[in-house]
Every structure is written in structure tokens, then in C-alpha cells.
Scaffold this motif. Structure first.
Motif, PDB file in Angstrom:
ATOM      1  N   GLN C  22       0.877  -1.310   0.281  1.00 48.31           N
ATOM      2  CA  GLN C  22       0.046   0.422   0.173  1.00 48.31           C
ATOM      3  C   GLN C  22       0.887   1.286   0.168  1.00 48.31           C
ATOM      4  OE1 GLN C  22      -2.939   0.165   2.685  1.00 48.31           O
ATOM      5  NE2 GLN C  22      -4.095  -1.744   1.879  1.00 48.31           N
ATOM      6  N   ILE C  23       0.710   2.300  -0.252  1.00 49.19           N
ATOM      7  CA  ILE C  23       1.337   3.132  -0.667  1.00 49.19           C
ATOM      8  C   ILE C  23      -0.256   4.768  -0.599  1.00 49.19           C
ATOM      9  CG2 ILE C  23       2.949   3.052  -2.360  1.00 49.19           C
ATOM     10  CD1 ILE C  23       1.487   4.645  -4.298  1.00 49.19           C
ATOM     11  N   SER C  24       0.829   6.074   0.008  1.00 51.70           N
ATOM     12  CA  SER C  24       0.003   6.971   0.331  1.00 51.70           C
ATOM     13  C   SER C  24      -0.023   8.310  -0.274  1.00 51.70           C
ATOM     14  CB  SER C  24       0.162   7.393   1.775  1.00 51.70           C
ATOM     15  OG  SER C  24      -0.554   6.742   2.548  1.00 51.70           O
ATOM     16  N   VAL C  25      -1.032   8.897  -0.673  1.00 51.40           N
ATOM     17  CA  VAL C  25      -0.808   9.989  -1.970  1.00 51.40           C
ATOM     18  C   VAL C  25      -1.862  11.285  -0.818  1.00 51.40           C
ATOM     19  CG1 VAL C  25      -1.205  10.997  -4.610  1.00 51.40           C
ATOM     20  CG2 VAL C  25      -0.817   8.420  -3.819  1.00 51.40           C
ATOM     21  N   THR C  26      -0.931  11.806  -0.730  1.00 54.33           N
ATOM     22  CA  THR C  26      -1.741  13.069  -0.169  1.00 54.33           C
ATOM     23  C   THR C  26      -1.880  14.346  -1.538  1.00 54.33           C
ATOM     24  OG1 THR C  26       0.150  12.978   1.676  1.00 54.33           O
ATOM     25  CG2 THR C  26      -0.793  15.218   1.246  1.00 54.33           C
ATOM     26  N   THR C  27      -3.357  14.559  -1.715  1.00 55.07           N
ATOM     27  CA  THR C  27      -3.984  14.620  -2.173  1.00 55.07           C
ATOM     28  C   THR C  27      -4.043  16.490  -1.846  1.00 55.07           C
ATOM     29  OG1 THR C  27      -5.683  14.654  -2.684  1.00 55.07           O
ATOM     30  CG2 THR C  27      -4.286  13.482  -3.781  1.00 55.07           C
ATOM     31  N   ARG C  28      -4.043  17.916  -2.821  1.00 51.57           N
ATOM     32  CA  ARG C  28      -4.684  19.358  -2.398  1.00 51.57           C
ATOM     33  C   ARG C  28      -6.317  19.511  -2.542  1.00 51.57           C
ATOM     34  NH1 ARG C  28       0.827  21.521  -5.683  1.00 51.57           N
ATOM     35  NH2 ARG C  28      -0.465  19.489  -7.392  1.00 51.57           N
ATOM     36  N   GLY C  29      -6.309  18.466  -2.974  1.00 53.11           N
ATOM     37  CA  GLY C  29      -7.623  19.316  -3.612  1.00 53.11           C
ATOM     38  C   GLY C  29      -8.096  18.683  -5.343  1.00 53.11           C
ATOM     39  N   HIS C  30      -9.686  18.914  -5.899  1.00 53.36           N
ATOM     40  CA  HIS C  30     -10.046  18.529  -7.068  1.00 53.36           C
ATOM     41  C   HIS C  30      -8.936  19.060  -8.477  1.00 53.36           C
ATOM     42  CE1 HIS C  30     -13.713  17.575  -9.749  1.00 53.36           C
ATOM     43  NE2 HIS C  30     -13.298  18.916 -10.312  1.00 53.36           N
ATOM     44  N   GLY C  31      -8.819  17.692  -9.388  1.00 49.84           N
ATOM     45  CA  GLY C  31      -8.000  18.087  -9.807  1.00 49.84           C
ATOM     46  C   GLY C  31      -6.362  18.417 -10.040  1.00 49.84           C
ATOM     47  N   ASP C  32      -6.471  17.879  -8.773  1.00 54.01           N
ATOM     48  CA  ASP C  32      -4.754  17.291  -8.335  1.00 54.01           C
ATOM     49  C   ASP C  32      -4.513  16.341  -8.687  1.00 54.01           C
ATOM     50  OD1 ASP C  32      -1.828  17.515  -6.913  1.00 54.01           O
ATOM     51  OD2 ASP C  32      -2.775  16.896  -5.288  1.00 54.01           O
ATOM     52  N   THR C  33      -2.919  16.115  -9.857  1.00 52.02           N
ATOM     53  CA  THR C  33      -2.904  14.680 -10.150  1.00 52.02           C
ATOM     54  C   THR C  33      -1.478  14.240  -9.625  1.00 52.02           C
ATOM     55  OG1 THR C  33      -2.006  15.870 -12.528  1.00 52.02           O
ATOM     56  CG2 THR C  33      -4.137  14.989 -12.758  1.00 52.02           C
ATOM     57  N   HIS C  34      -1.308  12.976  -9.453  1.00 55.32           N
ATOM     58  CA  HIS C  34       0.253  12.552  -9.126  1.00 55.32           C
ATOM     59  C   HIS C  34       0.839  11.347 -10.303  1.00 55.32           C
ATOM     60  CE1 HIS C  34      -0.956  14.399  -5.643  1.00 55.32           C
ATOM     61  NE2 HIS C  34       0.261  14.693  -5.040  1.00 55.32           N
ATOM     62  N   ASP C  35       1.624  11.492 -10.901  1.00 59.57           N
ATOM     63  CA  ASP C  35       2.679  10.646 -11.179  1.00 59.57           C
ATOM     64  C   ASP C  35       3.405   8.726 -10.013  1.00 59.57           C
ATOM     65  OD1 ASP C  35       3.843   8.508 -13.063  1.00 59.57           O
ATOM     66  OD2 ASP C  35       5.202  10.517 -13.129  1.00 59.57           O
ATOM     67  N   ILE C  36       2.734   8.222 -10.448  1.00 59.08           N
ATOM     68  CA  ILE C  36       2.608   7.138  -9.342  1.00 59.08           C
ATOM     69  C   ILE C  36       3.912   6.095  -9.640  1.00 59.08           C
ATOM     70  CG2 ILE C  36       0.750   7.665  -7.332  1.00 59.08           C
ATOM     71  CD1 ILE C  36      -0.218   5.167  -8.458  1.00 59.08           C
ATOM     72  N   THR C  37       3.807   6.053 -11.127  1.00 59.08           N
ATOM     73  CA  THR C  37       4.640   5.162 -11.393  1.00 59.08           C
ATOM     74  C   THR C  37       5.426   4.635 -11.085  1.00 59.08           C
ATOM     75  OG1 THR C  37       4.218   6.088 -14.186  1.00 59.08           O
ATOM     76  CG2 THR C  37       5.966   4.436 -13.770  1.00 59.08           C
ATOM     77  N   ASP C  38       6.452   5.278 -10.229  1.00 61.65           N
ATOM     78  CA  ASP C  38       7.798   4.855  -9.336  1.00 61.65           C
ATOM     79  C   ASP C  38       7.539   3.541  -8.342  1.00 61.65           C
ATOM     80  OD1 ASP C  38       8.966   6.218 -11.665  1.00 61.65           O
ATOM     81  OD2 ASP C  38       9.946   8.018  -9.776  1.00 61.65           O
ATOM     82  N   GLN C  39       6.505   4.103  -7.731  1.00 61.42           N
ATOM     83  CA  GLN C  39       6.274   3.428  -6.619  1.00 61.42           C
ATOM     84  C   GLN C  39       5.267   2.175  -7.141  1.00 61.42           C
ATOM     85  OE1 GLN C  39       4.296   6.671  -3.186  1.00 61.42           O
ATOM     86  NE2 GLN C  39       4.789   7.291  -5.776  1.00 61.42           N
ATOM     87  N   VAL C  40       4.957   2.035  -8.196  1.00 60.99           N
ATOM     88  CA  VAL C  40       4.252   0.764  -9.177  1.00 60.99           C
ATOM     89  C   VAL C  40       5.749   0.091  -9.051  1.00 60.99           C
ATOM     90  CG1 VAL C  40       2.879  -0.360 -10.530  1.00 60.99           C
ATOM     91  CG2 VAL C  40       1.923   1.920  -9.334  1.00 60.99           C
ATOM     92  N   ALA C  41       6.540   0.651  -9.776  1.00 61.81           N
ATOM     93  CA  ALA C  41       7.689  -0.544 -10.286  1.00 61.81           C
ATOM     94  C   ALA C  41       8.434  -0.167  -9.475  1.00 61.81           C
ATOM     95  CB  ALA C  41       8.635   1.109 -11.570  1.00 61.81           C
ATOM     96  N   SER C  42       8.805   0.297  -8.649  1.00 60.35           N
ATOM     97  CA  SER C  42       9.174  -0.183  -7.127  1.00 60.35           C
ATOM     98  C   SER C  42       8.275  -1.172  -6.060  1.00 60.35           C
ATOM     99  CB  SER C  42       9.286   0.675  -6.269  1.00 60.35           C
ATOM    100  OG  SER C  42      10.106   0.550  -4.857  1.00 60.35           O
TER     101      SER C  42
END
Lengths: 154, 154, 154
Positions: C22-42
Motif C-alpha cells: 500500500q502507498i499513501s498519496v496526499t492530494t491538494r484537492g480537485h484535479g490534483d494529479t500524481h505520477d505514481i509510476t515509480d512507486q508501482v515499479a518499485s
């Protein structure tokens, strides 16, 4: 699942296995659809897996995968409705940065999605009679596409 | 993953396994939604699989699967927004060929998608408190639907 | 798949396995996008699985997962097109019942979807050069998100 696996028990166990195959899809440009059901079914057959799932994935960010009744009407309707919802436009941020005319292609492909998972039972794809697996080219020019088919099950 | 599997090591190994179950969903026509979370959770429980994934798949091209907070407001909002985006119309190519009045049903089901994969941890579905698994009928009449639930893991 | 598994054969077999993180993603609200490719690859790398699939799942009903070319233009274009298709409005049934201002968030997240499955080959994610795995916050306020990564294969 913890299983007892003394040699004699081991002989009776069914172990999960996986199988992967890549296919190429040559597209003619925006809105070109291909029925890839037979190629996915063939990979499932060659895998020897009888119960499980198969994942079908388009490599690249401007094409997508899904299911549809693959008849000429819907083959035209699907790209048409995507163009109505997400029309070509120079106003996308992607266009202003890259000027490659395919901002709508990216957004259409992202919304429809690059990945589909279908169940396998009795060694065959479980699909409705009028439900086929399609590849949709969203980009503005013809492309040579790689689709990865991964079969998981036993 | 290549594993050493001498009998004594074998006893300690966890092997992947898969489990498949079909359910029926009787729908009342366009926009009818069902919460099928409990039925998916029950299949996961019966599988004995504690860590892995479960795939939920609608057989047929005019219904879809996804997650939503399954409360009466959104149960009405989801088919309403799909009808706004992809309205019923006689102008779809599918209509002109087949005249069965469900061109929009096909397109809505394709865009929302027939397939959902959810993780399993500790033998249970990993979902948010207000996140349920729904089946959405997009066709214009009631249907008897088959949904295939496939659990993969160990 | 039924396999003969006498001890010596057993030594040569590749058994399916699964791995979850499991990973955590801290978002700043509507429309905030994060690239989580590296965490999935890891997670894929740590699993030791070389051929198979990885499922990436957002827990909760108002955020979604998918693939996109993760560049600033499309990072803004994706939430903008979702807001154009499914705009904020007090008229959703969800709003009339709950008054929390996020009816559009639920519908956007459901349409884009919370779940993505990507193939693994040679121990690595199979993605295009300009294809990344994103997390999109659709809710109207920042959230602490949990994303479950499940790797299945051998």
C-alpha cells in the motif's frame, strides 16, 4: 493459501501459472478500430490455462482497449461519440506545449482506458455472443501498436 | 519466480490459486443499478484466498461494472449523466443498421466498461467505506445478466 | 493447470505468487494529479515477480487511476475535460441528499475508474515511453489517499 505439499499431495495440486504474448496492431489513424478477440482467444488457448483471467493492454498513451458489439455501425459510433465529448482543439494545454495535434487523442484514450481484463472458463474467454474485444486508435496518424496479452490462472 | 521445492520447503510454500463463481442479476431496464458488493465479498470468502485480486465482469455488451457510493442520489445521477453525455438517438450507425433503439446503451456500457478488478487483503475486499461495486443496466429493457467473479491469489 | 510435481520436477517448476503493497498519496484537492509510476515499479521490483500483472487501486469513491503522458499540459487538461463533461452542480441527486458539494467528484471518479491493471515482463512494467500511471483527485478537498498495489505472476 497454505497448502500441504508432500510429494503425493503435490501430484494432485493445481498450480497457478501465467502466460504472456504480444501482438502487433497496424492502425490507419484516428478512429480506426480492430477486433482482436480471436488473437486474445488464441493466446488463452495456447496458455493451457482453463480457469482464470486474461489482461489485454495497449502499450502507449493514445490508443485504448474495451469491449463492444463489433459491427460497422458501432465501429463508427464509438470514435464519433468520443470526438463529440472530447473534440480536437488547439486549446488543450498539451497542444500549446507540443503542437502535435493529438491532445484529444490522449484524453480519449485515457478516459476509455488502455487495459481490459476478461474471465476464462473451460479454457475459453467468457464473452457475450455480441461482445468483442476491440483496439481503438485515438491518435491522429496510423501507428504500429503493441498489445500485451497476459493469461493468469490454472 | 523459480522456487526450490524440495518436499520440506514445499510444505512451507504458498501457492497461487484461483476460484470462479457466476451470479445472475435481474435488471428492470435502462439505468437500473444493483449493489453486488456482498455477492463479490461472499465469493472471495468462499475462495479461501487471503491476498490477491478479484475480477468482476459483465457478460454482454450493454451493461457495465464499476465502483460508486451506492446511495439513492448517485444511483439516479450515474445513468442520468451517461444519458446526457451519450443520449438516446436514432442517428447512431448502430440504430440505422439494427433499429433496436439501444445504440446509446452500447456506447455507455463500452465507455464505463464491463470489467472491474479489486484487491483482496486479509481475505476481504479492499474498498472504501462508501465505495461499493455496482452493476449498471444500460440496455433499454430488463435483462437477465450473468456476472463472472474470478478470484486470483494465495 | 494440473502439473506433475514429483520432487525433482517440482524443483524446476515456476509457481505463481502474489505480493501486495500500500502507498499513501496526499492530494491538494480537485484535479490534483500524481505520477505514481515509480512507486508501482518499485513494488513490482520488490515482488520478485518477472511475468504477470500488477493491479493499482484507489481506495475510496472520489479519486481515480489510469495512464496518461504525464506532462503539465495534460495534467491540467484531464481534470478540465472531466469538469466540462461532468460539471460541479447543485442539481445532482447526491447533492440534494448530502450537500457536500462533491456529486461531480463521485461521477468523474466512477467514469474514469479506480482500478488499472498493467502487464509485467522481464520484471518490469510494460508501458510506453510517454505512458505513466496517474492518480487523480476528483474530490473537492485535499485527501490522504490509500492506493493498493497487487502483483500477481511468477
Amino acid at each position: 493459501m497454505l497448502r500441504s505439499c508432500a510429494p503425493e499431495a503435490c501430484l494432485r495440486n493445481s498450480f497457478e501459472t501465467s502466460f504472456q504474448h504480444q501482438i502487433s496492431v497496424t492502425t490507419r489513424g484516428h478512429g480506426d478500430t480492430h477486433d482482436i478477440t480471436d488473437q486474445v482467444a488464441s493466446a488463452v488457448s495456447r496458455s493451457g490455462i482453463t480457469t482464470g483471467i486474461v489482461n489485454v493492454f495497449n502499450v502507449g498513451s493514445t490508443a485504448s482497449i474495451g469491449t463492444i458489439e463489433f459491427e460497422p455501425g458501432l465501429q463508427a459510433d464509438l470514435p464519433a461519440i468520443l470526438d463529440k465529448l472530447i473534440p480536437p482543439s488547439r486549446n488543450y494545454g498539451h497542444e500549446q506545449a507540443w503542437h502535435d495535434g493529438n491532445g484529444h487523442s490522449h484524453l480519449q484514450a485515457t478516459l476509455q482506458g488502455p487495459s481490459l481484463t476478461v474471465p476464462i472458463a473451460g479454457g475459453k474467454l467468457v464473452l457475450g455472443t455480441w461482445q468483442q474485444i476491440f483496439h481503438l486508435e485515438c491518435d491522429v496518424r496510423g501507428r504500429q501498436r503493441t498489445v500485451v496479452i497476459t493469461v493468469i490462472g490454472q
